[in-house]
Motif scaffolding. Structure first.
Motif, PDB file in Angstrom:
ATOM      1  N   ARG A   1     -42.324   5.311 -33.044  1.00 57.87           N
ATOM      2  CA  ARG A   1     -41.113   6.717 -33.703  1.00 57.87           C
ATOM      3  C   ARG A   1     -42.063   7.575 -33.844  1.00 57.87           C
ATOM      4  O   ARG A   1     -42.651   7.409 -34.487  1.00 57.87           O
ATOM      5  N   TRP A   2     -41.837   8.853 -33.923  1.00 53.26           N
ATOM      6  CA  TRP A   2     -42.288   9.800 -34.705  1.00 53.26           C
ATOM      7  C   TRP A   2     -41.867  10.178 -35.839  1.00 53.26           C
ATOM      8  O   TRP A   2     -41.003   9.754 -36.144  1.00 53.26           O
ATOM      9  N   VAL A   3     -42.862   9.946 -37.204  1.00 54.49           N
ATOM     10  CA  VAL A   3     -41.940  10.076 -38.381  1.00 54.49           C
ATOM     11  C   VAL A   3     -43.004  10.986 -39.063  1.00 54.49           C
ATOM     12  O   VAL A   3     -44.207  12.091 -37.933  1.00 54.49           O
ATOM     13  N   LEU A   4     -42.531  11.623 -40.284  1.00 54.67           N
ATOM     14  CA  LEU A   4     -43.416  12.264 -41.167  1.00 54.67           C
ATOM     15  C   LEU A   4     -43.833  11.246 -42.372  1.00 54.67           C
ATOM     16  O   LEU A   4     -43.134  10.754 -42.851  1.00 54.67           O
ATOM     17  N   ARG A   5     -45.192  11.626 -42.761  1.00 53.35           N
ATOM     18  CA  ARG A   5     -46.393  10.840 -43.513  1.00 53.35           C
ATOM     19  C   ARG A   5     -45.929  11.820 -45.172  1.00 53.35           C
ATOM     20  O   ARG A   5     -46.866  12.779 -44.346  1.00 53.35           O
ATOM     21  N   CYS A   6     -45.871  11.534 -45.726  1.00 49.26           N
ATOM     22  CA  CYS A   6     -46.567  11.792 -47.244  1.00 49.26           C
ATOM     23  C   CYS A   6     -47.812  11.542 -47.585  1.00 49.26           C
ATOM     24  O   CYS A   6     -47.744  10.347 -47.913  1.00 49.26           O
ATOM     25  N   ARG A   7     -49.129  12.302 -47.858  1.00 53.19           N
ATOM     26  CA  ARG A   7     -49.831  11.973 -47.755  1.00 53.19           C
ATOM     27  C   ARG A   7     -49.842  12.144 -49.813  1.00 53.19           C
ATOM     28  O   ARG A   7     -51.281  12.446 -49.847  1.00 53.19           O
ATOM     29  N   GLN A   8     -49.123  12.413 -50.357  1.00 54.41           N
ATOM     30  CA  GLN A   8     -49.452  12.520 -51.916  1.00 54.41           C
ATOM     31  C   GLN A   8     -49.033  11.167 -52.339  1.00 54.41           C
ATOM     32  O   GLN A   8     -47.709  11.366 -52.694  1.00 54.41           O
ATOM     33  N   GLY A   9     -49.830  10.982 -53.740  1.00 57.63           N
ATOM     34  CA  GLY A   9     -49.189   9.240 -54.291  1.00 57.63           C
ATOM     35  C   GLY A   9     -49.132   8.324 -53.511  1.00 57.63           C
ATOM     36  O   GLY A   9     -50.234   8.126 -52.790  1.00 57.63           O
ATOM     37  N   VAL A  10     -48.446   7.555 -53.491  1.00 54.19           N
ATOM     38  CA  VAL A  10     -48.066   6.428 -53.044  1.00 54.19           C
ATOM     39  C   VAL A  10     -47.370   7.342 -51.561  1.00 54.19           C
ATOM     40  O   VAL A  10     -46.650   8.130 -51.094  1.00 54.19           O
ATOM     41  N   TRP A  11     -48.338   6.685 -50.324  1.00 49.40           N
ATOM     42  CA  TRP A  11     -47.838   6.597 -49.365  1.00 49.40           C
ATOM     43  C   TRP A  11     -46.344   6.678 -48.341  1.00 49.40           C
ATOM     44  O   TRP A  11     -45.761   5.394 -48.719  1.00 49.40           O
ATOM     45  N   GLU A  12     -45.850   7.266 -48.516  1.00 51.15           N
ATOM     46  CA  GLU A  12     -44.445   7.116 -47.810  1.00 51.15           C
ATOM     47  C   GLU A  12     -44.537   7.528 -45.928  1.00 51.15           C
ATOM     48  O   GLU A  12     -44.680   8.739 -46.060  1.00 51.15           O
ATOM     49  N   ALA A  13     -43.292   7.503 -45.129  1.00 50.66           N
ATOM     50  CA  ALA A  13     -43.150   7.814 -43.843  1.00 50.66           C
ATOM     51  C   ALA A  13     -41.337   7.892 -44.404  1.00 50.66           C
ATOM     52  O   ALA A  13     -40.976   7.339 -44.673  1.00 50.66           O
ATOM     53  N   TRP A  14     -40.906   9.684 -43.050  1.00 53.08           N
ATOM     54  CA  TRP A  14     -40.014   9.707 -43.801  1.00 53.08           C
ATOM     55  C   TRP A  14     -39.743   9.571 -41.921  1.00 53.08           C
ATOM     56  O   TRP A  14     -40.117  10.565 -41.203  1.00 53.08           O
ATOM     57  N   ASP A  15     -38.331   9.688 -41.634  1.00 52.67           N
ATOM     58  CA  ASP A  15     -37.305  10.625 -40.105  1.00 52.67           C
ATOM     59  C   ASP A  15     -37.080  11.481 -40.347  1.00 52.67           C
ATOM     60  O   ASP A  15     -37.032  12.231 -41.263  1.00 52.67           O
ATOM     61  N   PRO A  16     -37.721  12.296 -38.903  1.00 48.20           N
ATOM     62  CA  PRO A  16     -37.658  13.728 -39.234  1.00 48.20           C
ATOM     63  C   PRO A  16     -36.139  14.225 -39.088  1.00 48.20           C
ATOM     64  O   PRO A  16     -36.434  15.662 -39.179  1.00 48.20           O
ATOM     65  N   GLY A  17     -35.161  13.731 -38.747  1.00 49.54           N
ATOM     66  CA  GLY A  17     -34.266  14.283 -38.746  1.00 49.54           C
ATOM     67  C   GLY A  17     -33.761  14.735 -39.612  1.00 49.54           C
ATOM     68  O   GLY A  17     -33.454  13.767 -40.872  1.00 49.54           O
ATOM     69  N   VAL A  18     -32.878  15.740 -40.196  1.00 47.99           N
ATOM     70  CA  VAL A  18     -32.427  16.584 -40.650  1.00 47.99           C
ATOM     71  C   VAL A  18     -30.928  15.863 -41.474  1.00 47.99           C
ATOM     72  O   VAL A  18     -30.390  15.733 -40.560  1.00 47.99           O
ATOM     73  N   ILE A  19     -31.239  14.960 -42.732  1.00 49.03           N
ATOM     74  CA  ILE A  19     -29.523  14.808 -42.658  1.00 49.03           C
ATOM     75  C   ILE A  19     -29.035  15.524 -43.259  1.00 49.03           C
ATOM     76  O   ILE A  19     -29.618  16.237 -44.933  1.00 49.03           O
ATOM     77  N   GLN A  20     -27.437  15.908 -43.077  1.00 48.15           N
ATOM     78  CA  GLN A  20     -26.741  17.301 -43.940  1.00 48.15           C
ATOM     79  C   GLN A  20     -25.256  16.537 -43.574  1.00 48.15           C
ATOM     80  O   GLN A  20     -25.119  16.154 -43.069  1.00 48.15           O
TER      81      GLN A  20
END
Length: 162
Positions: A37-56
């Motif tokens: 699946r497509w994810v957003l990876r945060c490369r700052q500090g601890v590497w994290e992956a987030w689902d790209p769908g906006v939750i609201q």
């Protein structure tokens, strides 16, 4: 193709808004190596992956009930892309906020809602200067022009331009 790996899905078009080149949150769009699946990876500090769908809205309630880790999207005007603010459980969650859920391989994403940057908040205008003094003549001239028929007003503006 291996049974456990799904066919590669198309890249969501709004990822370019969430992870443009040079963004301040150090996000990059990538394909998860495990689930595809497509994810957003945060490369700052601890590497994290987030689902790209906006939750609201209602999706936010679902994420809280499921205990999914969230991060808030905060638009910083004049900067390239939004920044991420981690929240702790349900603390720090605002009902009008936009969030991303932590990517969990093997689970369906909570939301597939595309990202749209929040509308820029307008600053209130400056108050009128308190030193303005209108004379009776100024008021009469304003009322005369205000009540003037449009035909005469057009002639008046043409004569002032020429």
């Amino acid at each position: 193709m291996h049974k456990g790996i799904r066919a590669r899905e198309r890249k969501p078009p709004w990822l370019r808004l969430l992870a443009p080149d040079g963004n301040i949150a150090h996000l990059e769009a990538a394909v998860c190596g495990t689930c595809g699946r497509w994810v957003l990876r945060c490369r700052q500090g601890v590497w994290e992956a987030w689902d790209p769908g906006v939750i609201q809205g209602d999706d936010l309630t679902v994420a809280i009930i499921l205990g999914v880790r969230l991060t808030r999207l905060k638009t910083v005007y004049g900067m390239c892309g939004p920044t991420l603010i981690d929240v702790c459980g349900e603390r720090g969650i605002r009902s009008d906020g936009q969030y991303l859920a932590e990517h969990r391989c093997g689970f369906a994403p909570i939301s597939l809602t595309p990202y749209k940057p929040a509308a820029k908040a307008r600053q209130p205008g400056k108050p009128w200067a308190s030193g303005i003094k209108l004379t009776e003549e100024d008021v009469r001239e304003f009322e005369r022009i205000w009540n003037m028929p449009v035909k005469e007003l057009k002639c008046l503006t043409r004569s002032k331009v020429n």
